[in-house]
Motif scaffolding. Structure first.
Motif, mmCIF file in Angstrom:
data_model
loop_
_atom_site.group_PDB
_atom_site.id
_atom_site.type_symbol
_atom_site.label_atom_id
_atom_site.label_comp_id
_atom_site.label_asym_id
_atom_site.label_seq_id
_atom_site.Cartn_x
_atom_site.Cartn_y
_atom_site.Cartn_z
ATOM 1 N N ILE A 354 0.833 -1.045 0.035
ATOM 2 C CA ILE A 354 -0.138 0.026 0.011
ATOM 3 C C ILE A 354 0.558 1.569 0.101
ATOM 4 O O ILE A 354 0.588 2.246 -0.907
ATOM 5 C CB ILE A 354 -0.854 -0.140 1.147
ATOM 6 C CG1 ILE A 354 -1.831 -0.956 1.086
ATOM 7 C CG2 ILE A 354 -1.703 1.559 1.323
ATOM 8 C CD1 ILE A 354 -2.860 -1.067 2.113
ATOM 9 N N THR A 355 1.964 1.310 0.884
ATOM 10 C CA THR A 355 2.667 2.683 0.944
ATOM 11 C C THR A 355 3.923 2.710 -0.067
ATOM 12 O O THR A 355 4.330 3.804 -0.117
ATOM 13 C CB THR A 355 3.338 2.617 2.559
ATOM 14 O OG1 THR A 355 4.173 1.589 2.652
ATOM 15 C CG2 THR A 355 2.084 2.506 3.657
ATOM 16 N N LEU A 407 -2.450 8.866 -1.949
ATOM 17 C CA LEU A 407 -3.062 7.774 -1.206
ATOM 18 C C LEU A 407 -3.745 8.419 0.048
ATOM 19 O O LEU A 407 -3.335 9.363 0.646
ATOM 20 C CB LEU A 407 -1.977 6.847 -0.397
ATOM 21 C CG LEU A 407 -2.465 5.491 0.076
ATOM 22 C CD1 LEU A 407 -2.992 4.787 -1.132
ATOM 23 C CD2 LEU A 407 -1.294 4.685 0.660
ATOM 24 N N THR A 409 -5.910 7.454 3.491
ATOM 25 C CA THR A 409 -6.032 6.162 4.217
ATOM 26 C C THR A 409 -6.857 6.504 5.622
ATOM 27 O O THR A 409 -6.999 7.545 6.197
ATOM 28 C CB THR A 409 -4.748 5.578 4.618
ATOM 29 O OG1 THR A 409 -3.980 6.302 5.680
ATOM 30 C CG2 THR A 409 -3.954 5.208 3.436
ATOM 31 N N ASP A 431 -6.795 1.660 3.097
ATOM 32 C CA ASP A 431 -6.848 2.573 1.982
ATOM 33 C C ASP A 431 -8.203 2.721 1.702
ATOM 34 O O ASP A 431 -9.183 1.991 0.944
ATOM 35 C CB ASP A 431 -6.132 1.570 0.795
ATOM 36 C CG ASP A 431 -6.032 2.464 -0.527
ATOM 37 O OD1 ASP A 431 -6.501 3.677 -0.541
ATOM 38 O OD2 ASP A 431 -5.375 1.917 -1.545
ATOM 39 N N SER A 433 -8.758 5.311 -0.803
ATOM 40 C CA SER A 433 -8.534 6.309 -1.856
ATOM 41 C C SER A 433 -9.692 6.308 -2.660
ATOM 42 O O SER A 433 -10.109 7.308 -3.184
ATOM 43 C CB SER A 433 -7.148 6.049 -2.621
ATOM 44 O OG SER A 433 -6.026 6.053 -1.640
#
Length: 607
Positions: A354-355, A407, A409, A431, A433
């Motif tokens: 994710i990051t 992103l 979150t 997440d 988004s």
């Protein structure tokens, strides 16, 4: 020493047996607290989407003119929402008589959404009568029972989220979004241990969903069809109905539960059920750890006496760390474990996905600074203070990944305590988004005119109110003007050339006005061929010069065969009076021959 140690471990075994149930129950209650918060977040997101749909320009256009074009536009928006959210059954526009004018259904197995011509009459339904009691800006929730099918003797609750559709204070119908409780329950996927995954139970004691399953599961595949907690555990069910949260045992099972309000008259229960075999396995794991620790200590005692306690405590600490890390990283989205100084100990693969931050890049560094550096040091200190006070923090965080991906979150920081002291922090990232992008899109559609892409009347009224409040608060320093602009003889274009040609003229005039205005000016389309401009920090003579430039630009544009008239006033503390003054000035321009600019001061007598 050996005898004393043996006695100690014998006593520890008895304590472990007695404490195991309490420990499991407490872990389950912690999980339910989180799951209940997740359920509330899902409801909040649902209400946000429904509010934006009900207040949207496409909805207003369809309400005022249910033409095929406007129907297709609104239908496309419904399809976009259903495909994006994946947890709603259908979205409907219902008129004031209770008749469905537009309905789009979502099909989860194919991940598709499409409209249906099967229109229902809801005029006699309870939820429509309830909808009629809602105020213009209210969002209502109505839950009711429905049968699963003719061959299934079981009813389950469904949820209708309702938002009235009003344009200029007149009600034209309702936006209704239908969602089944198990669809919301399937979002409760954040579990520290798969054994502690909660089950959703209706007010009648019926299992709605568990471990991502619902009543539609095929028989023989873990289906909950026909199962009732009330029938399986009647004693526990009586306790669940009477107590908000807690745990109880029946038939060798441990049931951990909490109750929350779905609506004013509807409750739902989250229940974790552990079988006797699961309880035995949990106990056996702790006993095995104790046996291994005892053997290790006895071996050490045979060689070293003095270092024994130190080594045992070290082994115990490392054992706790191992179990915690294993539990925290099991079945969750994106997780980071950090020590009491917020130095990162471990992250899971989903965190890296994710990051875009690799384990090597974050382990050993301050987790808060790593994730919140783009928010600034003051924000980091604020979060740190809240975590230290409440041992928990949750917030919406936006940042850009190393791959330059934006992103959004939901970030949660949870302190893990041992013996009354904080031992670790577990930080999770969810997440959102996609949901945020949809929400922003809906918000823009609710505030923008679909033809010109200018602000619409609803947004104009909000801005006008805000500017008049600034004038009231700073009467000596805040000047602002309001301009109303109208395309001259526009009706002739529609009558002689058709509405498509009229729309093109409106769009061209809008583009020209935007190109000639200043970046600080606020322009909106407030009617068919009427525009409004708010000019902050502008005296009326300055506004007149700007508007005269606009008038000349339209008059001289070779691609246009129209002119504009305008009325200007200086804003005062009364938004209604200010609008009336500008309208009087516009009327004066029209009566004097059009293609001109007129003034009406706020201090003029307009009675």
């Amino acid at each position: 020493m050996l005898t004393a140690t043996a006695a100690y471990y014998s006593q520890r075994y008895q304590v472990i047996k007695q404490a195991s149930i309490i420990e499991i129950a407490q872990s389950g209650l912690n999980q339910l607290t989180y799951s209940e918060r997740e359920f509330a977040n899902s409801q909040e997101q649902l209400f946000s989407v429904v509010d934006l749909l009900g207040d949207g320009q496409l909805t207003a256009d369809f309400a005022l003119d249910p033409s095929e074009h406007n129907k297709n536009q609104l239908e496309s928006m419904f399809v976009s929402v259903l495909k994006s959210q994946k947890c709603y059954n259908h979205i409907r526009f219902v008129d004031n008589q209770g008749i469905e004018k537009l309905r789009v259904d979502y099909y989860p197995h194919t991940h598709s959404a499409q409209s249906t011509e099967d229109r229902h009459d809801h005029s006699q339904s309870g939820f429509f009568r309830y909808a009629q009691t809602l105020a213009a800006d209210d969002i209502g929730i109505w839950s009711s029972q429905h049968a699963l099918g003719p061959d299934v003797d079981l009813t389950l609750p469904s949820i209708q989220v309702i938002r009235p559709v009003s344009v200029l204070d007149k009600r034209y119908g309702y936006i209704m979004v239908s969602v089944e409780p198990w669809n919301l329950a399937n979002r409760l996927n954040y579990v520290l241990n798969n054994e502690l995954r909660p089950q959703l139970v209706s007010e009648q004691g019926i299992y709605l969903a568990a471990s991502g399953r619902d009543y539609r599961d095929a028989p023989g595949q873990g289906s909950l069809r026909g199962e009732s907690l009330a029938q399986r555990f009647p004693l526990s069910w009586n306790e669940i109905k009477q107590i908000q949260n807690g745990y109880t045992q029946e038939k060798g099972h441990l049931l951990i539960f909490t109750t929350f309000d779905l609506s004013a008259d509807q409750k739902l229960h989250l229940v974790i059920t552990l079988s006797p075999e699961q309880l035995e396995q949990r106990l056996q794991r702790d006993v095995d750890d104790l046996v291994k620790q005892g053997i290790f200590v006895f071996l050490l005692l045979l060689v070293f006496i003095l270092p024994t306690l130190s080594m045992a405590l070290h082994y115990h600490r490392r054992n706790i760390e191992s179990k915690l890390a294993r539990a925290a990283l099991e079945g969750m989205s994106a997780v980071m474990i950090s020590d009491t100084s917020h130095q990162v100990i471990k992250v899971n693969q989903e965190f890296e996905n994710i990051t875009g931050l690799s384990s090597e890049r974050v382990v050993g560094r301050n987790g808060l600074k790593t994730l919140l550096s783009q928010q600034g040091i003051e924000y980091i200190m604020h979060v740190l203070e809240l975590v230290e006070q409440a041992q928990f923090w949750q917030g919406e965080v936006e940042f850009v990944t190393p791959e330059q991906r934006h992103l959004t979150t939901i970030m949660r920081i949870q302190a893990i305590s041992e013996a009354g002291r904080i031992s670790y922090y577990i930080t999770s990232l969810v997440d959102i988004s996609e949901h945020k992008a949809l929400e922003n899109k809906l918000r823009e559609l609710s505030e923008k005119d679909s033809l010109t892409h200018l602000w619409n009347r609803r947004k104009f009224e909000q801005e006008l109110q805000a500017q008049t409040q600034l004038v009231a608060r700073y009467p000596d320093s805040h000047d602002a003007c309001l301009v109303l602009i109208d395309i001259d003889f526009f009706k002739r274009i529609n009558d002689e050339q058709g509405h498509d040609a009229g729309d093109r003229v409106i769009a061209q005039v809008a583009d020209l006005l935007v190109s000639q205005l200043r970046t600080t000016d606020f322009i909106s389309r407030i009617g068919g061929e009427e525009f409004a401009v708010i000019m902050p920090h502008t005296a009326i003579d300055e506004a007149q010069a700007v508007v005269e430039r606009l008038r000349h630009a339209v008059d001289l544009d070779q691609s246009l065969t129209v002119t504009i008239s305008a009325g200007i006033t200086d804003l005062n503390q009364d938004s209604t009076r200010s609008y009336k003054c500008a309208d009087i000035a516009l009327y004066e321009s029209k009566t004097l021959g059009r293609n001109r600019v007129s003034l009406c001061y706020s201090c003029d007598d307009i009675a």
